[in-house]
Design a protein around this motif. Sequence first.
Motif, PDB file in Angstrom:
ATOM      1  N   UNK B 359      41.227  40.102  27.847  1.00 11.01           N
ATOM      2  CA  UNK B 359      40.622  40.872  27.411  1.00 11.01           C
ATOM      3  C   UNK B 359      40.460  41.305  29.385  1.00 11.01           C
ATOM      4  N   UNK B 360      40.162  40.667  30.319  1.00  6.61           N
ATOM      5  CA  UNK B 360      39.393  40.106  31.110  1.00  6.61           C
ATOM      6  C   UNK B 360      40.679  41.492  31.700  1.00  6.61           C
ATOM      7  N   UNK B 361      41.883  41.036  32.006  1.00  7.63           N
ATOM      8  CA  UNK B 361      43.032  41.660  32.253  1.00  7.63           C
ATOM      9  C   UNK B 361      43.160  43.277  31.866  1.00  7.63           C
ATOM     10  N   UNK B 362      43.059  43.631  30.848  1.00  8.32           N
ATOM     11  CA  UNK B 362      43.016  45.261  30.682  1.00  8.32           C
ATOM     12  C   UNK B 362      41.349  45.726  31.639  1.00  8.32           C
ATOM     13  N   UNK B 363      40.372  44.799  31.804  1.00  8.80           N
ATOM     14  CA  UNK B 363      39.190  44.914  32.231  1.00  8.80           C
ATOM     15  C   UNK B 363      39.013  45.536  34.205  1.00  8.80           C
ATOM     16  N   UNK B 364      39.692  44.162  33.818  1.00  8.33           N
ATOM     17  CA  UNK B 364      40.272  44.446  35.910  1.00  8.33           C
ATOM     18  C   UNK B 364      41.572  45.680  36.089  1.00  8.33           C
ATOM     19  N   UNK B 365      42.254  45.755  35.201  1.00  5.98           N
ATOM     20  CA  UNK B 365      42.774  46.897  35.582  1.00  5.98           C
ATOM     21  C   UNK B 365      42.540  48.609  35.185  1.00  5.98           C
ATOM     22  N   UNK B 366      41.785  48.386  34.096  1.00  4.89           N
ATOM     23  CA  UNK B 366      41.278  49.646  33.839  1.00  4.89           C
ATOM     24  C   UNK B 366      40.049  49.725  34.989  1.00  4.89           C
ATOM     25  N   UNK B 367      38.930  48.869  35.360  1.00  7.43           N
ATOM     26  CA  UNK B 367      37.980  49.610  36.674  1.00  7.43           C
ATOM     27  C   UNK B 367      38.269  48.947  38.029  1.00  7.43           C
ATOM     28  N   UNK B 368      39.706  49.070  37.909  1.00  6.55           N
ATOM     29  CA  UNK B 368      40.222  48.351  39.153  1.00  6.55           C
ATOM     30  C   UNK B 368      39.145  47.667  40.251  1.00  6.55           C
ATOM     31  N   UNK B 369      39.356  46.128  39.796  1.00  2.00           N
ATOM     32  CA  UNK B 369      38.462  45.374  40.205  1.00  2.00           C
ATOM     33  C   UNK B 369      39.333  44.636  41.137  1.00  2.00           C
ATOM     34  N   UNK B 370      39.265  44.256  42.088  1.00  2.00           N
ATOM     35  CA  UNK B 370      39.463  42.819  42.694  1.00  2.00           C
ATOM     36  C   UNK B 370      41.223  43.260  43.296  1.00  2.00           C
ATOM     37  N   UNK B 371      41.363  44.817  43.656  1.00  2.00           N
ATOM     38  CA  UNK B 371      42.584  45.137  44.019  1.00  2.00           C
ATOM     39  C   UNK B 371      43.290  44.949  43.211  1.00  2.00           C
ATOM     40  N   UNK B 372      43.614  45.492  42.220  1.00  5.02           N
ATOM     41  CA  UNK B 372      44.207  45.588  40.825  1.00  5.02           C
ATOM     42  C   UNK B 372      45.683  46.473  40.716  1.00  5.02           C
ATOM     43  N   UNK B 373      46.542  45.685  40.803  1.00  2.00           N
ATOM     44  CA  UNK B 373      47.953  46.752  41.219  1.00  2.00           C
ATOM     45  C   UNK B 373      48.450  46.762  39.988  1.00  2.00           C
ATOM     46  N   UNK B 374      49.145  45.809  39.807  1.00  2.00           N
ATOM     47  CA  UNK B 374      49.837  45.034  38.984  1.00  2.00           C
ATOM     48  C   UNK B 374      49.281  43.788  37.795  1.00  2.00           C
ATOM     49  N   UNK B 375      49.099  43.207  37.220  1.00  2.00           N
ATOM     50  CA  UNK B 375      48.528  42.600  36.203  1.00  2.00           C
ATOM     51  C   UNK B 375      49.988  42.761  35.559  1.00  2.00           C
ATOM     52  N   UNK B 376      50.568  40.716  35.242  1.00  2.00           N
ATOM     53  CA  UNK B 376      51.719  40.529  34.645  1.00  2.00           C
ATOM     54  C   UNK B 376      50.744  39.683  33.699  1.00  2.00           C
ATOM     55  N   UNK B 377      51.117  39.006  31.719  1.00  2.00           N
ATOM     56  CA  UNK B 377      50.742  38.581  31.208  1.00  2.00           C
ATOM     57  C   UNK B 377      51.510  36.971  31.071  1.00  2.00           C
ATOM     58  N   UNK B 378      51.185  36.185  31.286  1.00  2.00           N
ATOM     59  CA  UNK B 378      52.062  34.995  30.529  1.00  2.00           C
ATOM     60  C   UNK B 378      51.487  34.847  29.253  1.00  2.00           C
ATOM     61  N   UNK B 379      52.151  34.248  28.609  1.00  2.00           N
ATOM     62  CA  UNK B 379      51.829  33.842  26.867  1.00  2.00           C
ATOM     63  C   UNK B 379      51.582  32.359  27.121  1.00  2.00           C
ATOM     64  N   UNK B 380      50.711  31.751  26.590  1.00  2.00           N
ATOM     65  CA  UNK B 380      50.393  30.632  26.584  1.00  2.00           C
ATOM     66  C   UNK B 380      52.018  29.117  26.568  1.00  2.00           C
ATOM     67  N   UNK B 381      52.486  29.951  25.740  1.00  2.00           N
ATOM     68  CA  UNK B 381      53.573  28.908  25.974  1.00  2.00           C
ATOM     69  C   UNK B 381      54.324  28.819  26.828  1.00  2.00           C
ATOM     70  N   UNK B 382      53.963  29.911  27.997  1.00  2.00           N
ATOM     71  CA  UNK B 382      55.341  29.996  29.185  1.00  2.00           C
ATOM     72  C   UNK B 382      53.938  29.591  30.451  1.00  2.00           C
TER      73      UNK B 382
END
Lengths: 189, 383
Positions: B359-382
């Motif tokens: 949820x934070x990942x989507x908000x950061x990317x959507x609202x363009x916070x924290x100089x976000x360009x490309x967020x990568x998602x890491x599943x918990x097992x990885x």
Amino acid sequence: MPYTAEQPKRRESNDDLRARIPGWGADLDPKNRPAVPRERFDPAATGAHWDFPDRQPEKWPRERSVEHKMLTPVFGTTVPPRGVSGVLRKYAYREYSEGQAAHWLILLAADRVDAVESHLLSFASLRPDNPITETGVLSELTRHGYSSRVGRNRADVKHQWMDPILVAGPWVLAAGLLYTTVRALARRR
Amino acid sequence: MRAMVYRGPYKVRVDEKDIPPIEHPNDAIIRVTLAAICGSDLHLYHGMMPDTRVGMTFGHEFIGVVEEVGSSVQNLKRGDRVMVPFNIYCGSCYFCARGLYSNCHNVNPNATAVGGIYGYSHTCGGYDGGQSEYVRVPFADVGPALIPEWMDDEDALLCTDALATGYFGAQLGDIHEGDTVAVFGAGPVGLFAAKSAWLMGAGRVLVIDHLDYRLEKARTFAHAETFNFAEYDDIVREMKKTTDYLGADAVIDAVGAEADGNLTQHLTSAKFKLQGGSPVALNWAIDSVRKGGTVSVMGAYGPLFSAVKFGDAMNKGLTLHMNQCPVKRQWPRLFEHIQNGYLKPSDIVTHRIPLEHIAEGYHIFSAKLDNCIKPVIVPSQSA
């Protein structure tokens, strides 16, 4: 200048560009461009070892566009239609082609109905929706929400203030409606 | 398994879901090791794409390890490390046979105008996506490919959409030696399109956006001249001025449905869903390109109508090229470019976010916070 016939003067020569930009001109020849030509008949290139794929079992009457002659052999099975939104979705698929705006507008309306239905259902579950955690809004505090916007001359700041209203507005309205109704009922007694 | 789940506009969370079963003999089940949030996922997140159902898992950019294969799968086996193009395609229909993998006719019953895409609403076939621990991959002998030994995971991940799409967008610009190429949008696809324009022999590359940190990236990563449209009264006029009033030879729209720059267009599309998308960048592209030039559209738009300036496009004699990228067609040449050091896709990754914090990942990317360009998602097992 477009008012005379000459090609505009280049700012940098090919040699300068080649020295400055890694790989400059590597795909200058269209033969090196994988998307050229756009259509290239080569069914053997895909890895398919069938003329027509096996059919995936249809476990419920799968909604489909009326522009399809038949159900496609493979399809997604997540979130089958349900509730009022499901009725609307099936209606949109059954009655209108993709060429008609009604098809898409009904589907969009169904999406909004789906959201309301799902929120209400969540309150009867062990995990009700939580707009604070599900919007990720707390990252505003940890990811520089203020400094990412203020003084940055961002065009989207002009409308981002509407987002909380669009997200929280229906919840506030629903709460207000509930409060008014309960109060009115209590007064009648 | 843990999976991202859509809960309505602007709301997502991680839920328990069943591990997807094999539903077709050529299916594979992939254990996801890395996924990404794409700019086009934000159209779903904002509720713009028709038939986006609560409970769906998004994610069309992912890589992983083969967990299980169906009875007819010949090319993959359990344990293989694979990259999966965002297109779901059969490899045998009229369109696939001609290389139009993104336009496959055998995978999307919900619409004929678009092929199948992982986690991209029922309008794109109703498949769950890869922002989860496991995902069903149809036509395992056609779409996925083994990740080359020498390629690192984040580079492979970006080949599944953003890099391939940007590279494809530059090709659709029909760039000739010395051309001036303008790219609207300095997000991942725009940055890769700008970088790729040089490979095609561009003489100048101009990138336009309103986010200074992304324009900085366009200068350092893509060697581009940059323009912040928020600093000009009229960016089209600026494009004309910088090209000595000729216009750019090719213009790439790498923005799509939620373009900023015109409040009315943005409100009627992104906020009130009365258009398939806000065609601000597309209209600027049409007006900024020279007569007889080419506009390449890589930005994603919804299926509803949009207020596009078609009269200008016609009167200027423009060629409009567009499509969803047929990803796998791009890979052999892209792999060469990566190996030669011409492209380093993972240079644009700015955020690595655990799946549990989606949820934070989507908000950061959507609202363009924290100089976000490309967020990568890491599943918990990885993780």
